[in-house]
Design a protein around this motif. Structure first.
Motif, PDB file in Angstrom:
ATOM      1  N   ASP A   1       0.869  -1.171   0.180  1.00 17.79           N
ATOM      2  CA  ASP A   1      -0.138   0.009  -0.019  1.00 17.79           C
ATOM      3  C   ASP A   1       0.929   1.156  -0.047  1.00 17.79           C
ATOM      4  O   ASP A   1       0.783   2.363  -0.835  1.00 17.79           O
ATOM      5  N   ASP A   2       1.975   1.260   0.892  1.00 17.79           N
ATOM      6  CA  ASP A   2       2.886   2.421   0.719  1.00 17.79           C
ATOM      7  C   ASP A   2       3.463   2.652  -0.714  1.00 17.79           C
ATOM      8  O   ASP A   2       3.681   3.705  -0.931  1.00 17.79           O
ATOM      9  N   THR A   3       4.095   1.342  -1.182  1.00 17.04           N
ATOM     10  CA  THR A   3       4.711   1.691  -2.326  1.00 17.04           C
ATOM     11  C   THR A   3       3.565   2.207  -3.544  1.00 17.04           C
ATOM     12  O   THR A   3       4.150   2.897  -4.228  1.00 17.04           O
ATOM     13  N   LYS A   4       2.342   1.782  -3.508  1.00 17.06           N
ATOM     14  CA  LYS A   4       1.643   2.250  -4.513  1.00 17.06           C
ATOM     15  C   LYS A   4       1.041   3.885  -4.295  1.00 17.06           C
ATOM     16  O   LYS A   4       1.053   4.442  -5.071  1.00 17.06           O
ATOM     17  N   GLY A   5       0.654   4.042  -2.928  1.00 18.53           N
ATOM     18  CA  GLY A   5       0.359   5.548  -2.723  1.00 18.53           C
ATOM     19  C   GLY A   5       1.684   6.429  -3.125  1.00 18.53           C
ATOM     20  O   GLY A   5       1.439   7.529  -3.645  1.00 18.53           O
TER      21      GLY A   5
ATOM     22  N   ILE B   1       6.243  13.122 -16.414  1.00 16.93           N
ATOM     23  CA  ILE B   1       6.169  11.790 -15.876  1.00 16.93           C
ATOM     24  C   ILE B   1       4.803  11.299 -15.327  1.00 16.93           C
ATOM     25  O   ILE B   1       4.263  12.195 -14.607  1.00 16.93           O
ATOM     26  N   PRO B   2       4.190  10.230 -16.085  1.00 13.19           N
ATOM     27  CA  PRO B   2       2.968   9.836 -15.675  1.00 13.19           C
ATOM     28  C   PRO B   2       2.870   9.418 -14.031  1.00 13.19           C
ATOM     29  O   PRO B   2       3.996   8.670 -13.725  1.00 13.19           O
ATOM     30  N   ARG B   3       1.813   9.741 -13.287  1.00 17.15           N
ATOM     31  CA  ARG B   3       1.813   9.373 -11.926  1.00 17.15           C
ATOM     32  C   ARG B   3       1.952   7.724 -11.768  1.00 17.15           C
ATOM     33  O   ARG B   3       2.175   7.330 -10.463  1.00 17.15           O
ATOM     34  N   ASN B   4       1.465   6.881 -12.516  1.00 14.81           N
ATOM     35  CA  ASN B   4       1.249   5.474 -12.358  1.00 14.81           C
ATOM     36  C   ASN B   4       2.051   4.844 -13.307  1.00 14.81           C
ATOM     37  O   ASN B   4       1.762   3.468 -13.400  1.00 14.81           O
ATOM     38  N   VAL B   5       2.967   5.439 -13.759  1.00  7.16           N
ATOM     39  CA  VAL B   5       4.077   4.812 -14.662  1.00  7.16           C
ATOM     40  C   VAL B   5       5.366   4.846 -14.331  1.00  7.16           C
ATOM     41  O   VAL B   5       5.942   6.181 -14.125  1.00  7.16           O
ATOM     42  N   LYS B   6       6.194   3.902 -14.462  1.00  4.55           N
ATOM     43  CA  LYS B   6       7.580   4.197 -13.865  1.00  4.55           C
ATOM     44  C   LYS B   6       8.796   3.939 -14.799  1.00  4.55           C
ATOM     45  O   LYS B   6       9.839   4.290 -14.559  1.00  4.55           O
TER      46      LYS B   6
ATOM     47  N   THR C   1      12.811   5.235  -8.928  1.00  5.30           N
ATOM     48  CA  THR C   1      13.558   4.446  -9.864  1.00  5.30           C
ATOM     49  C   THR C   1      12.584   3.800 -10.857  1.00  5.30           C
ATOM     50  O   THR C   1      11.419   4.263 -10.711  1.00  5.30           O
ATOM     51  N   SER C   2      13.213   3.348 -11.940  1.00  2.00           N
ATOM     52  CA  SER C   2      12.379   2.761 -13.051  1.00  2.00           C
ATOM     53  C   SER C   2      11.797   1.487 -12.547  1.00  2.00           C
ATOM     54  O   SER C   2      10.963   0.815 -13.412  1.00  2.00           O
ATOM     55  N   ALA C   3      12.268   1.015 -11.610  1.00  2.00           N
ATOM     56  CA  ALA C   3      12.030  -0.632 -11.354  1.00  2.00           C
ATOM     57  C   ALA C   3      10.217  -0.588 -11.025  1.00  2.00           C
ATOM     58  O   ALA C   3       9.698  -0.001 -10.535  1.00  2.00           O
TER      59      ALA C   3
END
Length: 303
Positions: A79-83, A103-108, A226-228
């Motif tokens: 949950d922390d990672t997603k938020g 940078i899209p908010r939900n794309v890494k 990061t892009s991970a």
């Protein structure tokens, strides 16, 4: 207390040591065993009734308890990672400006060393992101960044002083925003801390910042930049577990105690407005001061 411990192993080993009445300072234990046992004892303190439950349960029930706790740990971390993946874009975007490229908010995929902004923040302290050759080597992977090569975003104002590497370490505004997002609430990031506010930390009995929580927030923020795609403790590219562990090791180093105490005081003032690291003496000539004075006089007369 610790972000990457194996709960099942922690419980199994902890029960054995508890039944042997070992202590956190038992010299027969290795440094790692002492650290794990201290974490186990803190877990017992945090969860009422857990010690009795563990010591009276069968081996199968202990395994089930471990699985449930581990599931909760993994779920909270996810949950922390997603938020934070989404929120951190707002924190790194200069006010009134926009990132270029966006940078899209939900794309890494466009993060990490692939982007000017995230690359500059992730650049290891001591390297110069403005140097074209250094930047290209980071982008194409010629320079592999290990977990103990801490990024510049950990420092206040993103400034590293090689002559005084403690200066500003773990005091960046980005880290404070990340900490509030997880331990207070996402809405508290842009607000001044209020003495009347009961954030997530206080609701769950957390009254002060811990060393491990600072390391955890730094690890989550680093991964978000990061892009991970998938958070993994064993990922050798992000090297998250080593990154986390090296920060904890520094903060637990007794030889660094003075700097660490100052750091924790600074953090508590950022997050917990009611925190006081000093024992407050009653105001001179106040009723409280007078009561204590009279009590002292009475004790002297009675002695």
């Amino acid at each position: 207390m610790h972000a990457f411990c194996n709960v099942q192993t922690l419980l199994t080993n902890g029960i054995v040591l508890l039944s042997e009445e070992a202590s956190d300072n038992d010299e027969s234990l290795t440094a790692i065993e002492r650290r794990e046992y201290a974490i186990f004892r803190e877990l017992l303190r945090m969860v009422p009734g857990l010690e009795t439950r563990l010591m009276t349960s069968s081996e199968e029930d202990v395994m089930l308890i471990g699985e449930l706790i581990q599931k909760g740990v993994n779920g909270a971390r996810a949950d922390d990672t997603k938020g934070m993946k989404s929120a951190i874009i707002d924190w790194i975007t200069p006010k009134g400006q926009s990132l270029n490229p966006h940078i899209p908010r939900n794309v890494k995929s466009g993060r990490g060393f692939n982007h000017e902004r995230t690359g500059a923040l992730l650049c290891p302290a001591g390297l110069d992101w403005a140097n074209t050759e250094t930047r290209m080597k980071l982008v194409n992977g010629q320079i592999q960044v290990a977990g103990d090569q801490w990024p510049i975003f950990l420092y206040a104002n993103y400034t590293y002083d090689a002559e005084d590497p403690w200066n500003g370490l773990l005091r960046s505004g980005l880290l404070v925003s990340a900490y509030k997002h997880i331990f207070t609430s996402p809405s508290s990031v842009d607000q001044e801390p209020k003495a009347t506010r009961s954030g997530n930390a206080r609701i769950h009995g957390m009254r002060a910042v811990t060393k491990a929580s600072i390391a955890y927030v730094a690890t989550q923020a680093r991964f978000s930049l990061t892009s991970a795609q998938v958070f993994s403790r064993t990922d050798l590219v992000t090297d998250s577990e080593r990154f986390y562990s090296t920060i904890v090791e520094l903060l637990d180093d007794l030889e660094e105690k003075d700097e660490v105490d100052q750091l924790l005081t600074w953090w508590n003032r950022q997050i917990f407005p009611l925190y006081s690291d000093l024992e407050r003496l009653p105001t001179k000539d106040s009723a409280l001061a007078r009561i204590r004075q009279k009590r002292a006089e009475y004790r002297e007369m009675s002695a």
